[in-house]
Design a protein around this motif. Structure first.
Motif, PDB file in Angstrom:
ATOM      1  N   THR A  40      54.429  57.037   1.473  1.00 43.18           N
ATOM      2  CA  THR A  40      54.699  58.290   0.764  1.00 43.18           C
ATOM      3  C   THR A  40      53.367  58.994   0.546  1.00 43.18           C
ATOM      4  OG1 THR A  40      56.610  57.323  -0.359  1.00 43.18           O
ATOM      5  CG2 THR A  40      55.692  59.358  -1.286  1.00 43.18           C
ATOM      6  N   PHE A  41      53.092  59.976   1.362  1.00 37.76           N
ATOM      7  CA  PHE A  41      51.814  60.671   1.278  1.00 37.76           C
ATOM      8  C   PHE A  41      51.894  61.773   0.233  1.00 37.76           C
ATOM      9  CE2 PHE A  41      51.801  59.232   5.825  1.00 37.76           C
ATOM     10  CZ  PHE A  41      50.791  58.286   5.674  1.00 37.76           C
ATOM     11  N   ARG A  42      51.045  61.689  -0.774  1.00 39.92           N
ATOM     12  CA  ARG A  42      51.025  62.687  -1.838  1.00 39.92           C
ATOM     13  C   ARG A  42      49.845  63.648  -1.726  1.00 39.92           C
ATOM     14  NH1 ARG A  42      55.021  61.104  -5.101  1.00 39.92           N
ATOM     15  NH2 ARG A  42      55.541  58.874  -5.187  1.00 39.92           N
ATOM     16  N   ASP A  43      49.031  63.449  -0.683  1.00 40.58           N
ATOM     17  CA  ASP A  43      47.917  64.344  -0.397  1.00 40.58           C
ATOM     18  C   ASP A  43      47.003  64.494  -1.616  1.00 40.58           C
ATOM     19  OD1 ASP A  43      49.040  64.639   2.112  1.00 40.58           O
ATOM     20  OD2 ASP A  43      50.084  66.488   1.564  1.00 40.58           O
ATOM     21  N   LEU A  81      34.607  66.489  10.641  1.00 38.72           N
ATOM     22  CA  LEU A  81      34.706  67.121   9.323  1.00 38.72           C
ATOM     23  C   LEU A  81      36.150  67.139   8.834  1.00 38.72           C
ATOM     24  CD1 LEU A  81      32.207  70.089   9.777  1.00 38.72           C
ATOM     25  CD2 LEU A  81      31.897  68.077   8.320  1.00 38.72           C
ATOM     26  N   ALA A  82      37.096  67.407   9.728  1.00 33.83           N
ATOM     27  CA  ALA A  82      38.512  67.420   9.344  1.00 33.83           C
ATOM     28  C   ALA A  82      38.962  66.037   8.887  1.00 33.83           C
ATOM     29  CB  ALA A  82      39.368  67.907  10.510  1.00 33.83           C
ATOM     30  N   GLN A  83      38.541  65.011   9.631  1.00 30.99           N
ATOM     31  CA  GLN A  83      38.930  63.649   9.264  1.00 30.99           C
ATOM     32  C   GLN A  83      38.325  63.241   7.918  1.00 30.99           C
ATOM     33  OE1 GLN A  83      41.314  61.608   9.711  1.00 30.99           O
ATOM     34  NE2 GLN A  83      40.817  60.565  11.641  1.00 30.99           N
ATOM     35  N   LEU A  84      37.050  63.568   7.720  1.00 32.88           N
ATOM     36  CA  LEU A  84      36.400  63.247   6.455  1.00 32.88           C
ATOM     37  C   LEU A  84      37.054  63.975   5.285  1.00 32.88           C
ATOM     38  CD1 LEU A  84      32.617  63.204   7.423  1.00 32.88           C
ATOM     39  CD2 LEU A  84      33.978  61.266   6.622  1.00 32.88           C
ATOM     40  N   PHE A  85      37.441  65.218   5.525  1.00 31.02           N
ATOM     41  CA  PHE A  85      38.064  66.014   4.462  1.00 31.02           C
ATOM     42  C   PHE A  85      39.315  65.324   3.932  1.00 31.02           C
ATOM     43  CE2 PHE A  85      41.281  69.189   3.280  1.00 31.02           C
ATOM     44  CZ  PHE A  85      40.637  69.810   2.225  1.00 31.02           C
ATOM     45  N   VAL A  86      40.202  64.906   4.845  1.00 29.40           N
ATOM     46  CA  VAL A  86      41.444  64.269   4.415  1.00 29.40           C
ATOM     47  C   VAL A  86      41.166  62.874   3.851  1.00 29.40           C
ATOM     48  CG1 VAL A  86      43.757  63.546   5.125  1.00 29.40           C
ATOM     49  CG2 VAL A  86      42.734  65.580   6.136  1.00 29.40           C
ATOM     50  N   ARG A  87      40.242  62.152   4.490  1.00 27.92           N
ATOM     51  CA  ARG A  87      39.955  60.774   4.036  1.00 27.92           C
ATOM     52  C   ARG A  87      39.371  60.751   2.632  1.00 27.92           C
ATOM     53  NH1 ARG A  87      39.884  56.761   2.107  1.00 27.92           N
ATOM     54  NH2 ARG A  87      39.097  54.724   2.755  1.00 27.92           N
ATOM     55  N   LEU A  88      38.477  61.689   2.326  1.00 30.48           N
ATOM     56  CA  LEU A  88      37.749  61.636   1.063  1.00 30.48           C
ATOM     57  C   LEU A  88      38.413  62.408  -0.072  1.00 30.48           C
ATOM     58  CD1 LEU A  88      34.078  62.001   2.398  1.00 30.48           C
ATOM     59  CD2 LEU A  88      35.326  59.910   1.799  1.00 30.48           C
ATOM     60  N   THR A  89      39.357  63.305   0.248  1.00 26.31           N
ATOM     61  CA  THR A  89      39.971  64.113  -0.812  1.00 26.31           C
ATOM     62  C   THR A  89      41.405  63.702  -1.116  1.00 26.31           C
ATOM     63  OG1 THR A  89      40.745  65.840   0.716  1.00 26.31           O
ATOM     64  CG2 THR A  89      38.527  66.096  -0.220  1.00 26.31           C
ATOM     65  N   ASN A 145      57.248  64.116   7.578  1.00 25.99           N
ATOM     66  CA  ASN A 145      57.042  62.906   6.789  1.00 25.99           C
ATOM     67  C   ASN A 145      55.572  62.531   6.661  1.00 25.99           C
ATOM     68  OD1 ASN A 145      59.704  62.257   6.046  1.00 25.99           O
ATOM     69  ND2 ASN A 145      60.115  61.436   8.087  1.00 25.99           N
ATOM     70  N   PHE A 146      54.723  63.153   7.451  1.00 29.82           N
ATOM     71  CA  PHE A 146      53.303  62.831   7.397  1.00 29.82           C
ATOM     72  C   PHE A 146      52.584  63.742   6.403  1.00 29.82           C
ATOM     73  CE2 PHE A 146      54.431  61.347  11.745  1.00 29.82           C
ATOM     74  CZ  PHE A 146      54.171  59.999  11.537  1.00 29.82           C
ATOM     75  N   SER A 147      51.307  63.500   6.230  1.00 30.99           N
ATOM     76  CA  SER A 147      50.487  64.252   5.289  1.00 30.99           C
ATOM     77  C   SER A 147      50.400  65.726   5.681  1.00 30.99           C
ATOM     78  CB  SER A 147      49.081  63.634   5.270  1.00 30.99           C
ATOM     79  OG  SER A 147      48.099  64.555   4.903  1.00 30.99           O
ATOM     80  N   ARG A 148      50.571  66.603   4.694  1.00 31.84           N
ATOM     81  CA  ARG A 148      50.481  68.039   4.977  1.00 31.84           C
ATOM     82  C   ARG A 148      49.106  68.420   5.542  1.00 31.84           C
ATOM     83  NH1 ARG A 148      53.303  72.525   2.720  1.00 31.84           N
ATOM     84  NH2 ARG A 148      54.116  71.182   1.066  1.00 31.84           N
ATOM     85  N   PRO A 149      47.983  68.082   4.862  1.00 28.22           N
ATOM     86  CA  PRO A 149      46.694  68.460   5.457  1.00 28.22           C
ATOM     87  C   PRO A 149      46.432  67.734   6.768  1.00 28.22           C
ATOM     88  CG  PRO A 149      46.355  67.106   3.495  1.00 28.22           C
ATOM     89  CD  PRO A 149      47.802  67.479   3.522  1.00 28.22           C
ATOM     90  N   GLY A 150      46.958  66.515   6.906  1.00 29.63           N
ATOM     91  CA  GLY A 150      46.786  65.809   8.175  1.00 29.63           C
ATOM     92  C   GLY A 150      47.437  66.550   9.324  1.00 29.63           C
ATOM     93  N   ILE A 151      48.672  67.013   9.119  1.00 26.36           N
ATOM     94  CA  ILE A 151      49.391  67.753  10.164  1.00 26.36           C
ATOM     95  C   ILE A 151      48.747  69.115  10.418  1.00 26.36           C
ATOM     96  CG2 ILE A 151      51.568  68.934  10.670  1.00 26.36           C
ATOM     97  CD1 ILE A 151      51.626  65.926  11.183  1.00 26.36           C
TER      98      ILE A 151
END
Length: 267
Positions: free
Chosen positions: A264-267, A238-246, A207-213
């Motif tokens: 509803t995470f749509r990534d 860098l991983a956190q910034l990647f998901v936060r900014l993209t 249920n969570f974000s694909r890139p987050g997981i």
């Protein structure tokens, strides 16, 4: 008969079952090569967001098959020394494949995890055991070293060095209750609830974000290899910034909380 089964018991969750119960799913090459291929296949399946691995029958995996090791491909013309090296590489690749797949891998340890089977369980990301399961670093009992397939790397990181030394040098069994107490597994559950517990955890994860997981899995494994806290924090940042900014995931999480609904995470 297929020695490896692939099923989809829940949406976005794939179950891979070692299916040689009469040999307690021992690590014959006829089992391990298809298992590695199954991991790679499921890893490429973008509909799969979490993977559960288990064994058929009363064993998770009983380690090396000393009676029916199966056929080793590509060894024509090689000497015993080279065949031994190729054999070890094939089994090492199974451990690497578990770590390489994008999705989190949950081990549903339904019974004995012995020798290479203990290594196999440690290569997964999360381990849940049936109450009757047990673990053994069996090499020392067979006149060999207890260290194989990354065991001397993975076990101390899972349970601490002193416990790992004691378990590997004594060759004794660790039951499910002790495994839970020392952190070898996250929890032990009744055998008839094992798969449901694993599926429910997998469903929570998907249920969570694909890139987050996927990046969280990658960062957790990377932390085990990090030379320093500072070096690892750079990777994490860098991983956190990647998901936060993209993605708009963070904004969606805030909005969902305000509206008292699941995000509803749509990534």
């Amino acid at each position: 008969m297929s020695f490896v089964l692939i099923d989809k018991p829940r949406p976005h969750v794939t179950l891979i079952t070692l299916n040689r119960p009469e040999r307690m799913n021992a690590m014959a090459f006829d089992v391990m090569i298809p298992f590695r291929e199954a991991l790679e296949e499921v890893g490429r399946d973008n509909d799969t967001r979490a993977i559960v691995v288990t064994g058929a029958g009363r064993g998770f995996c009983s380690g090396a098959d000393l009676e029916s090791p199966g056929r080793i491909p590509g060894i024509e013309g090689l000497t015993v020394s080279s065949i031994a090296l190729r054999s070890m590489e094939l089994l090492d690749d199974v451990i690497r494949a578990m770590r390489k797949v994008h999705q989190p891998v949950i081990a549903a340890i339904n019974g004995a995890a012995i020798g290479g089977g203990l290594c196999l369980s440690l290569a997964t990301d999360i381990r849940i055991a049936a109450e009757g399961a047990y673990f053994r670093a069996a090499g020392i009992n067979n006149g060999l070293t207890a260290s194989e397939l990354g065991l001397s790397y993975l076990l101390p990181r899972a349970i601490g060095s002193s416990r790992a030394f004691e378990i590997m040098l004594s060759g004794r069994d660790v039951d499910a209750a002790e495994a839970e107490r020392i952190g070898l597994v996250s929890r032990a559950v009744p055998a008839d609830k094992l798969l449901d517990e694993c599926f429910e955890l997998a469903e929570r994860i998907v249920n969570f974000s694909r890139p987050g997981i996927e990046l969280t899995k990658r960062m957790l494994w990377s932390s085990l290899d990090a030379a320093s806290l500072n070096a690892h924090m750079d990777h994490e940042g860098l991983a956190q910034l990647f998901v936060r900014l993209t993605t708009q995931n963070f904004e969606e999480a805030i909005k969902a909380r305000k509206e008292n609904r699941p995000p509803t995470f749509r990534d």
